[in-house]
Enzyme design. Sequence first.
Site, PDB file in Angstrom:
ATOM      1  N   LYS A 133      31.499  42.360 -24.593  1.00  0.00           N
ATOM      2  CA  LYS A 133      31.199  43.380 -25.604  1.00  0.00           C
ATOM      3  C   LYS A 133      29.954  43.000 -26.420  1.00  0.00           C
ATOM      4  O   LYS A 133      29.471  41.863 -26.342  1.00  0.00           O
ATOM      5  CB  LYS A 133      32.433  43.562 -26.496  1.00  0.00           C
ATOM      6  CG  LYS A 133      33.657  44.093 -25.729  1.00  0.00           C
ATOM      7  CD  LYS A 133      34.842  44.345 -26.666  1.00  0.00           C
ATOM      8  CE  LYS A 133      36.046  44.884 -25.903  1.00  0.00           C
ATOM      9  NZ  LYS A 133      37.179  45.208 -26.814  1.00  0.00           N
ATOM     10  N   TYR A 138      37.253  54.629 -23.211  1.00  0.00           N
ATOM     11  CA  TYR A 138      38.400  54.368 -24.087  1.00  0.00           C
ATOM     12  C   TYR A 138      39.190  55.638 -24.394  1.00  0.00           C
ATOM     13  O   TYR A 138      39.914  55.686 -25.399  1.00  0.00           O
ATOM     14  CB  TYR A 138      37.927  53.697 -25.380  1.00  0.00           C
ATOM     15  CG  TYR A 138      37.710  52.196 -25.241  1.00  0.00           C
ATOM     16  CD1 TYR A 138      38.763  51.345 -24.908  1.00  0.00           C
ATOM     17  CD2 TYR A 138      36.458  51.626 -25.450  1.00  0.00           C
ATOM     18  CE1 TYR A 138      38.587  49.974 -24.787  1.00  0.00           C
ATOM     19  CE2 TYR A 138      36.267  50.241 -25.333  1.00  0.00           C
ATOM     20  CZ  TYR A 138      37.348  49.432 -25.005  1.00  0.00           C
ATOM     21  OH  TYR A 138      37.174  48.075 -24.889  1.00  0.00           O
ATOM     22  N   ASN A 167      36.162  41.957 -30.510  1.00  0.00           N
ATOM     23  CA  ASN A 167      36.911  40.869 -29.875  1.00  0.00           C
ATOM     24  C   ASN A 167      36.343  40.405 -28.537  1.00  0.00           C
ATOM     25  O   ASN A 167      37.060  39.964 -27.658  1.00  0.00           O
ATOM     26  CB  ASN A 167      38.395  41.249 -29.764  1.00  0.00           C
ATOM     27  CG  ASN A 167      38.615  42.475 -28.903  1.00  0.00           C
ATOM     28  OD1 ASN A 167      37.666  43.057 -28.389  1.00  0.00           O
ATOM     29  ND2 ASN A 167      39.861  42.862 -28.742  1.00  0.00           N
ATOM     30  N   HIS A 177      36.550  42.770 -22.795  1.00  0.00           N
ATOM     31  CA  HIS A 177      37.561  43.709 -22.278  1.00  0.00           C
ATOM     32  C   HIS A 177      37.998  43.235 -20.901  1.00  0.00           C
ATOM     33  O   HIS A 177      37.170  42.763 -20.114  1.00  0.00           O
ATOM     34  CB  HIS A 177      36.987  45.126 -22.138  1.00  0.00           C
ATOM     35  CG  HIS A 177      37.879  46.030 -21.331  1.00  0.00           C
ATOM     36  ND1 HIS A 177      38.946  46.690 -21.892  1.00  0.00           N
ATOM     37  CD2 HIS A 177      37.911  46.311 -19.993  1.00  0.00           C
ATOM     38  CE1 HIS A 177      39.585  47.358 -20.924  1.00  0.00           C
ATOM     39  NE2 HIS A 177      38.970  47.149 -19.776  1.00  0.00           N
ATOM     40  N   GLU A 225      38.791  51.734 -13.751  1.00  0.00           N
ATOM     41  CA  GLU A 225      37.724  51.211 -14.617  1.00  0.00           C
ATOM     42  C   GLU A 225      36.556  50.690 -13.778  1.00  0.00           C
ATOM     43  O   GLU A 225      35.387  50.844 -14.154  1.00  0.00           O
ATOM     44  CB  GLU A 225      38.285  50.103 -15.516  1.00  0.00           C
ATOM     45  CG  GLU A 225      39.260  50.645 -16.555  1.00  0.00           C
ATOM     46  CD  GLU A 225      39.871  49.554 -17.429  1.00  0.00           C
ATOM     47  OE1 GLU A 225      39.549  48.357 -17.239  1.00  0.00           O
ATOM     48  OE2 GLU A 225      40.672  49.911 -18.306  1.00  0.00           O
TER      49      GLU A 225
HETATM   50  N1  UDP Z   1      41.185  47.722 -31.132  1.00  0.00           N
HETATM   51  C1  UDP Z   1      40.757  47.835 -32.450  1.00  0.00           C
HETATM   52  N2  UDP Z   1      41.686  47.812 -33.455  1.00  0.00           N
HETATM   53  C2  UDP Z   1      43.018  47.664 -33.208  1.00  0.00           C
HETATM   54  C3  UDP Z   1      43.452  47.544 -31.877  1.00  0.00           C
HETATM   55  C4  UDP Z   1      42.508  47.569 -30.849  1.00  0.00           C
HETATM   56  O1  UDP Z   1      39.568  47.968 -32.684  1.00  0.00           O
HETATM   57  O2  UDP Z   1      43.808  47.637 -34.165  1.00  0.00           O
HETATM   58  C5  UDP Z   1      40.178  47.748 -30.070  1.00  0.00           C
HETATM   59  C6  UDP Z   1      39.894  46.340 -29.549  1.00  0.00           C
HETATM   60  O3  UDP Z   1      38.494  46.265 -29.277  1.00  0.00           O
HETATM   61  C7  UDP Z   1      40.687  46.300 -28.268  1.00  0.00           C
HETATM   62  C8  UDP Z   1      40.568  47.755 -27.792  1.00  0.00           C
HETATM   63  O4  UDP Z   1      40.647  48.522 -28.973  1.00  0.00           O
HETATM   64  O5  UDP Z   1      40.166  45.352 -27.370  1.00  0.00           O
HETATM   65  C9  UDP Z   1      41.624  48.202 -26.821  1.00  0.00           C
HETATM   66  O6  UDP Z   1      42.895  47.934 -27.374  1.00  0.00           O
HETATM   67  P1  UDP Z   1      44.079  47.365 -26.480  1.00  0.00           P
HETATM   68  O7  UDP Z   1      45.314  47.404 -27.316  1.00  0.00           O
HETATM   69  O8  UDP Z   1      44.098  48.106 -25.179  1.00  0.00           O
HETATM   70  O9  UDP Z   1      43.710  45.820 -26.281  1.00  0.00           O
HETATM   71  P2  UDP Z   1      43.085  44.998 -25.061  1.00  0.00           P
HETATM   72  O10 UDP Z   1      43.636  45.552 -23.787  1.00  0.00           O
HETATM   73  O11 UDP Z   1      41.587  45.130 -25.159  1.00  0.00           O
HETATM   74  O12 UDP Z   1      43.533  43.580 -25.330  1.00  0.00           O
END
Ligand code: UDP
Length: 143
Positions: free
Chosen positions: A11, A51, A114, A117, A128
């Site tokens: 990211k 997303y 974070n 992805h 994807e």
């Molecule tokens: N995200 C966020 N705030 C939150 C939860 C998720 O900004 O409270 C973002 C974060 O970048 C995350 C993405 O949304 O990686 C997708 O969320 P998911 O729960 O699918 O997590 P991942 O699969 O990326 O671990």
Amino acid sequence: MAVERTLSILKPDAVGKNAIGQIIARIESAGLQVVAARMTHLTQGEAEGFYAVHSERPFFGDLVKFMISGPVMVMVLEGENAVATYRDVMGATDPKKATAGTIRADFADSIDENAAHGSDSLDNAKNEIAYFFRATEICPRTR
Ligand code: UDP
């Protein structure tokens, strides 16, 4: 275990920290191979489409804004159990909860920004990967 493919996105925060090489080293050390890779700067439409499953979540607008804030690296990773293996290498979504030594523990600043992805299922990985790569752009070691 089966050989799988998964989609990785480094990211904008990780790219901005110049951490691409360190992160790929961890991916390779875990036994995964990079079989496709490209730098790109996502458009708003591309980020919203990627997303779309989160479009009703309160963080959606900020997530899209973050994902288009700078260049990203999109990659296809291949290896035994690649989907789960890469999720382990990445660590928990919230870096505060991520195991020490994972990508998110070491390179992410918050749950919103974070670092990486990774697809969360084999079905999602297929969709994807197709979102970003044509079949001819994927280069496994053996054909
Ligand atoms: N995200 C966020 N705030 C939150 C939860 C998720 O900004 O409270 C973002 C974060 O970048 C995350 C993405 O949304 O990686 C997708 O969320 P998911 O729960 O699918 O997590 P991942 O699969 O990326 O671990």
